[in-house]
Design an enzyme around this catalytic site. Structure first.
Site, PDB file in Angstrom:
ATOM      1  N   ASP A   1     -10.231  10.914  10.085  1.00  0.00           N
ATOM      2  CA  ASP A   1     -10.171  10.612   8.444  1.00  0.00           C
ATOM      3  C   ASP A   1     -10.651   9.072   8.334  1.00  0.00           C
ATOM      4  O   ASP A   1      -9.965   8.167   7.825  1.00  0.00           O
ATOM      5  CB  ASP A   1      -8.493  10.438   8.019  1.00  0.00           C
TER       6      ASP A   1
ATOM      7  N   VAL B   1       3.866   1.311   2.389  1.00  0.00           N
ATOM      8  CA  VAL B   1       3.469   0.204   3.424  1.00  0.00           C
ATOM      9  C   VAL B   1       3.845  -1.156   3.060  1.00  0.00           C
ATOM     10  O   VAL B   1       3.523  -1.518   1.878  1.00  0.00           O
ATOM     11  CB  VAL B   1       1.875   0.021   3.658  1.00  0.00           C
TER      12      VAL B   1
ATOM     13  N   GLY C   1       0.183   5.596   1.181  1.00  0.00           N
ATOM     14  CA  GLY C   1      -0.573   6.582   1.726  1.00  0.00           C
ATOM     15  C   GLY C   1       0.196   7.900   1.978  1.00  0.00           C
ATOM     16  O   GLY C   1       1.235   7.855   1.466  1.00  0.00           O
ATOM     17  N   GLY C   2      -0.452   8.839   2.365  1.00  0.00           N
ATOM     18  CA  GLY C   2       0.073  10.167   2.714  1.00  0.00           C
ATOM     19  C   GLY C   2       1.509  10.042   3.774  1.00  0.00           C
ATOM     20  O   GLY C   2       2.230  10.727   3.504  1.00  0.00           O
ATOM     21  N   TYR C   3       1.320   9.053   4.418  1.00  0.00           N
ATOM     22  CA  TYR C   3       2.643   8.680   5.383  1.00  0.00           C
ATOM     23  C   TYR C   3       3.856   8.221   4.680  1.00  0.00           C
ATOM     24  O   TYR C   3       5.145   8.639   4.844  1.00  0.00           O
ATOM     25  CB  TYR C   3       2.268   7.793   6.477  1.00  0.00           C
ATOM     26  N   GLY C   4       3.586   7.468   3.721  1.00  0.00           N
ATOM     27  CA  GLY C   4       4.559   6.674   2.779  1.00  0.00           C
ATOM     28  C   GLY C   4       4.192   5.307   2.494  1.00  0.00           C
ATOM     29  O   GLY C   4       2.925   5.141   2.366  1.00  0.00           O
TER      30      GLY C   4
ATOM     31  N   GLY D   1       0.935  -1.093  -0.094  1.00  0.00           N
ATOM     32  CA  GLY D   1       0.175   0.072   0.138  1.00  0.00           C
ATOM     33  C   GLY D   1       0.876   1.287  -0.026  1.00  0.00           C
ATOM     34  O   GLY D   1       2.187   1.159   0.005  1.00  0.00           O
TER      35      GLY D   1
ATOM     36  N   LYS E   1       4.848   0.747   8.129  1.00  0.00           N
ATOM     37  CA  LYS E   1       4.686   1.936   7.286  1.00  0.00           C
ATOM     38  C   LYS E   1       5.967   2.690   7.338  1.00  0.00           C
ATOM     39  O   LYS E   1       6.579   3.126   8.395  1.00  0.00           O
ATOM     40  CB  LYS E   1       3.917   3.021   8.177  1.00  0.00           C
TER      41      LYS E   1
END
Length: 947
Positions: free
Chosen positions: A742, A633, A628-631, A626, A647
């Protein structure tokens, strides 16, 4: 070595003076002052984290704008703008040391304490903006000695005490906005000496005494708004009828007596409200300004007849005379000479008077609303053919702005998931800048006919094309004030569909500095917020703009070169001195952690970088599951065989303190419906969070058919219940409580048994503190973050975050579970689509066909719950506790597996065409109603099962 140290010291001193001469240094006293200001403010969002640096102007402190002053060779703070940053704490007296400051803006925070008298020392100050805080105490006399102050905005606080007479010494002030406080005492007549004052807003205070006749001497006054004060049976001075520049006079509920003054001498009067007083006598027969839009004399004891002068007012929108003692005829000529535009309306409210007859026939056009209930004439309703005007008057809802989406545009061409939208009236796809505004004292009662005029007013002052502005929504509030949300789109271009940073800065500066000139119709405005989503989510506002002259820049370059040469010579000398000295340097392992976790947290393990690298085959693309905005996965297998999700943050995404704050928060959250944090890694510049692995992916994956196995209704309902329980835990049992912010299908993960677990608390917020009775003591005002389609519309509009914002988001997830639709698809919103289908009796036609058979009554109640959660109004939504209770009721009422199936035809289900749907039929043991259900929680409320 002493000589070497001395030489180094001399080098640094010479460097300092070289830079000082170049004008690159902020004045030391202002650096000290800003550090003191920071210490006395509390900042849970860490907006002020950069304030630790020694030179604010050079170091780009967020919210601090500086300029170079040749008079002393220093940079000085010119603007201190910290709008809507969720700050608390108090204002430091050291603000008075910022002697060159022109703008002080702390609006829409939670700052308490009193206003420091030292602000009166800032003689350069032009804008003093402290609206929407919790400031208390009296107004310092020293604020009356600010010769350049133009806007004095302190509304929506808890300021008490009298208005200082010293405020009469403000020669430049134009805007005096102090409404919604607790200011008491007499309005000083001395304030009539203010030569430039145009807006005098002191409504909703505790003012008393009398209305000073001297206020009529203000040569520039346009708005006098003093509603909801207590002037002790004072009369309205007759001299107010001579205020030649006045546009709006609002004295509602001020305990005034006497007669209605003759205001025909005010040539441009647009708005008159003298309602809810104790005025007597008759209405003056003289004709008011032909430009007037609103006349409200309701709730007095006015007698006599309705004057014919109310006819021939072409812009009139609202004439309210209800609850008086008016008698005689109902005029039938008020609208005769009016030319109504498409959207124009006229409301005539004559209810509860003594009107006994009509003059002529009462047959108004459809644009005119007449209310006559409570008058003797209604007893002859059928005889006079006026019965339709004698029913109860219903309060009109705020009109809804029609959608600007162009359905003829190509589907899926605009990536709405990243806040890109079609520009109104075109198929140009662009990312808008959101602006929350409030017209604090408009001179109209109905905005719709003036919408086009407002769009021209805004775009012309922003130097934009008309198509670049979209009024997304608007709502009337108490005051009356008009709150609206604007979307501003970039100019049409084949090269770019986003604003660049300089254009964002230009537009936001115009709003934030109140550079848009006041408009007679729309009055002054409040800036509530900027909404930066999608490509603008990492833009910080206001941006720094240090004003350096060309000479200063040249000086900086020369000073820097001089400094660099001096330092190179000094360093060369030091190394030459040390060459012959023995040296020992301890070896630092590459594997050594950059920073150790400051406190030990139970159940959270610190992993080494190499351990996680090995678990993911060096973060191979094959292990990536995956993004996401964090980075990214990754799926990893630890040495003990445990499968985890890792993550991996993008480089530099979080500061060390922020990273550990996230870990500390996550380590305290333990619930079977939350994804558990296993550990973390903070080595070699890497920041990673390690979670339990969820083999069945996300709910979004299943609803988008990424997995072959479809979800039955029973499984969907249990997923909904599990997610709701996880959110309920965050709201009520986490310590401290947390608002997720969110909630979406991508953040609801499924374990091997399809147990739903809520994930991704990267933008979570601590919830507002509640008192002992369970009521919130404060809303949380914060920058909007989340995912378009799931965002609470009130949170988007007001930036006030509550637990009900999560309720809205989970309501959207429930609608996805029921329909299989995306929250936003082809420019269409799932809530609007589902509401339209349900209201048309076609609810079953939009149920996800991949669900299989389902019990129709359960579907109806689940749909009612989903729509209740996704109401636009916060107060209309249930709490998470009510949501969990209703879902538990539904789960307990699911039919047994041997319940027979029945084919439901289109006519009985509301499905269009010949489609059919298999449903279970079972008599429910609970009382239920037809869709939509009247209650979300049934009469039987079970205890929430243990988690």
């Amino acid at each position: 070595m002493a000589s070497t140290s001395g030489y180094l010291l001399l080098s640094f001193v010479s460097c300092y003076f070289a830079l000082l001469a170049a004008g690159q240094m902020t004045h030391p006293s202002e650096v000290t002052a800003l550090q003191a200001i920071r210490r006395k403010l509390k900042d849970p969002l860490r907006n002020l984290r950069n304030w630790k640096k020694n030179d604010p102007c050079v170091s780009h402190w967020i919210g601090v704008n500086c300029d170079f002053y040749p008079s002393d060779g220093f940079l000085h703070v010119k603007e201190l703008r910290l709008l809507n940053k969720n700050l608390s704490g108090i204002l430091a007296p050291e603000l008075g040391q910022l002697s060159h400051m022109e703008i002080l803006d702390f609006m829409w925070n939670n700052i308490s304490g009193s206003i420091p008298k030292e602000i009166g020392n800032i003689t350069s100050l032009q804008l003093l903006l402290l609206s929407g805080n919790q400031i208390s105490g009296p107004l310092p006399d020293e604020l009356g000695f600010l010769p350049n102050l133009t806007k004095f905005q302190l509304d929506l606080n808890y300021i008490s005490g009298p208005l200082p007479k010293s405020f009469a010494n403000l020669p430049s002030v134009k805007h005096f906005h102090m409404n919604n406080n607790s200011i008491s005492g007499q309005i000083p007549p001395e304030l009539s000496a203010l030569p430039l004052l145009i807006h005098f807003l002191l409504d909703n205070n505790n003012l008393s005494g009398y209305l000073p006749p001297e206020l009529s001497k203000m040569p520039s006054l346009k708005i006098l708004q003093l509603d909801n004060n207590n002037f002790g049976m004072s009369e309205i001075p007759a001299s107010y009828g001579n205020m030649s520049k006045l546009l709006k006079l609002s004295l509602r509920n001020c305990n005034l007596q006497g007669t209605v003054p003759d205001l025909s001498g005010i040539p441009g009067l647009l708005y008159l409200d003298l309602s809810q007083n104790q005025l007597t006598g008759s209405i003056p027969p003289s004709k008011l300004s032909v430009s007037i839009t609103t006349i409200d004399l309701s709730n007095n004891t006015i007698n006599g007849s309705i004057p014919s002068s109310f006819s021939g007012l072409p812009r009139l929108q609202n004439l309210s005379l209800q609850n008086n003692l008016l008698s005689g005829f109902i005029p039938s000529t008020i609208w005769k000479n009016m030319t109504f535009s498409k959207d124009a309306k006229l409301k005539l409210d004559f209810q509860n008077n003594l009107l006994s007859d009509i003059s002529g026939s009462l047959d108004p056009p459809s644009n005119v609303t007449i209310l006559l209930q409570g008058n003797p004439v209604c007893a002859r309703g059928n005889q006079l053919n006026i019965s339709r005007f004698c029913g109860p008057g219903n309060e009109e809802e705020a009109p809804e702005i029609p959608s600007n989406s162009n359905n003829s545009c190509p589907p899926q061409a605009c990536p709405v998931s990243n806040n890109f939208q079609y520009v109104p009236e075109s198929c140009f796809c662009a990312a808008p800048l959101g602006v929350g505004l409030r017209l604090r004292s408009p001179s109209i009662s109905d905005f719709v006919p003036y919408r086009g005029q407002f769009e021209v007013y805004i775009t012309s002052n922003l130097h934009l094309e008309l198509y670049q502005l979209s009024i997304d929504s608007f709502q009337w509030q108490k005051g009356p004030r008009l709150r609206m949300y604007l979307k501003i789109f970039p100019q049409y271009s084949n090269d770019s569909s986003t604003f660049n940073i300089s254009e964002i800065q230009r537009i936001t500066d115009i709003f934030a500095k109140f550079s848009i000139p006041s408009n007679d119709t729309f009055g002054p405005y409040d800036l509530l917020n900027f909404t930066l989503l999608g490509p603008y989510s990492n833009v910080f506002l206001p941006p720094l703009k240090t004003g350096l002259s060309k000479g200063a820049v040249a000086g900086i370059v020369l000073g820097s070169i001089s400094c660099a040469i001096t330092l190179i010579l000094a360093i060369t000398l030091v190394f030459w001195k040390k060459l012959s000295l023995p040296r020992y340097q301890p070896k630092v392992s590459k594997d050594q952690s950059i920073s150790k976790i400051p406190v030990k947290m139970e159940g959270v393990k610190g992993f080494g970088f190499k351990e996680l690298e090995m678990a993911t085959s060096s973060f191979s693309i094959a292990t990536q599951v995956g993004h996401g905005g964090y980075g990214n996965v990754y799926k990893g297998i630890l040495t003990d065989g445990t499968v985890v999700a890792i993550k991996r943050a993008q480089q530099g995404s979080l500061q060390g303190a922020e990273f550990y704050t996230e870990i500390e928060l996550l380590s305290r959250l333990h619930h079977r419906n939350l994804v558990s944090l296993v550990g973390y890694c903070n080595e070699e510049g890497e920041q990673m969070l390690v979670y339990e692995f969820m083999p069945n992916g996300s709910l979004h994956d299943h609803l988008s058919a990424k997995f072959r196995e479809t979800l039955s209704f029973e499984r969907r309902l249990n997923i909904a219940l599990g997610a709701a329980k996880g959110i309920l835990y965050l709201h009520t049992e986490a310590d401290p409580p947390v608002i997720h912010r969110d909630i979406k299908a991508n953040n609801i993960l499924l374990d091997s048994k399809f147990t739903a677990k809520v994930s991704d608390f990267g933008i979570s917020k601590l919830a507002p503190v509640t008192d002992t009775k369970g009521f919130e003591t404060a809303d949380m005002l914060t920058a909007v973050k989340g995912t378009p389609g799931y965002l609470d519309p009130e949170y988007l509009l007001t930036h006030r975050l509550t637990e009900k914002s999560d309720v809205y988001s989970i309501g959207i997830v429930f609608l996805e579970l029921l329909t299989g639709m995306r929250p936003i698809s082809h420019g269409r919103n799932i809530v609007h689509e589902v509401n339209a289908a349900c209201q048309s009796g076609l609810m079953f036609s939009i149920i996800d066909r991949n669900m299989g058979p389902y019990p129709s009554e359960c579907i109806k109640r689940f749909m009612a719950l989903a729509l209740k959660c996704s109401q636009d109004k916060t107060d209309a939504r249930p709490t998470m506790l009510e949501v969990v209770r209703e879902l538990e009721n539904l789960v307990s009422e699911l039919p047994e597996s041997d319940t027979f199936q029945l084919e439901l035809n289109a006519s009985s289900s509301g499905i269009s065409g010949s489609a059919t749907s298999s449903v279970y039929v079972k008599k429910s043991p609970y009382v239920s109603t037809d869709f939509p259900g009247s209650d979300l929680v049934s009469g039987v409320i079970p205890t929430i099962r243990p988690r």
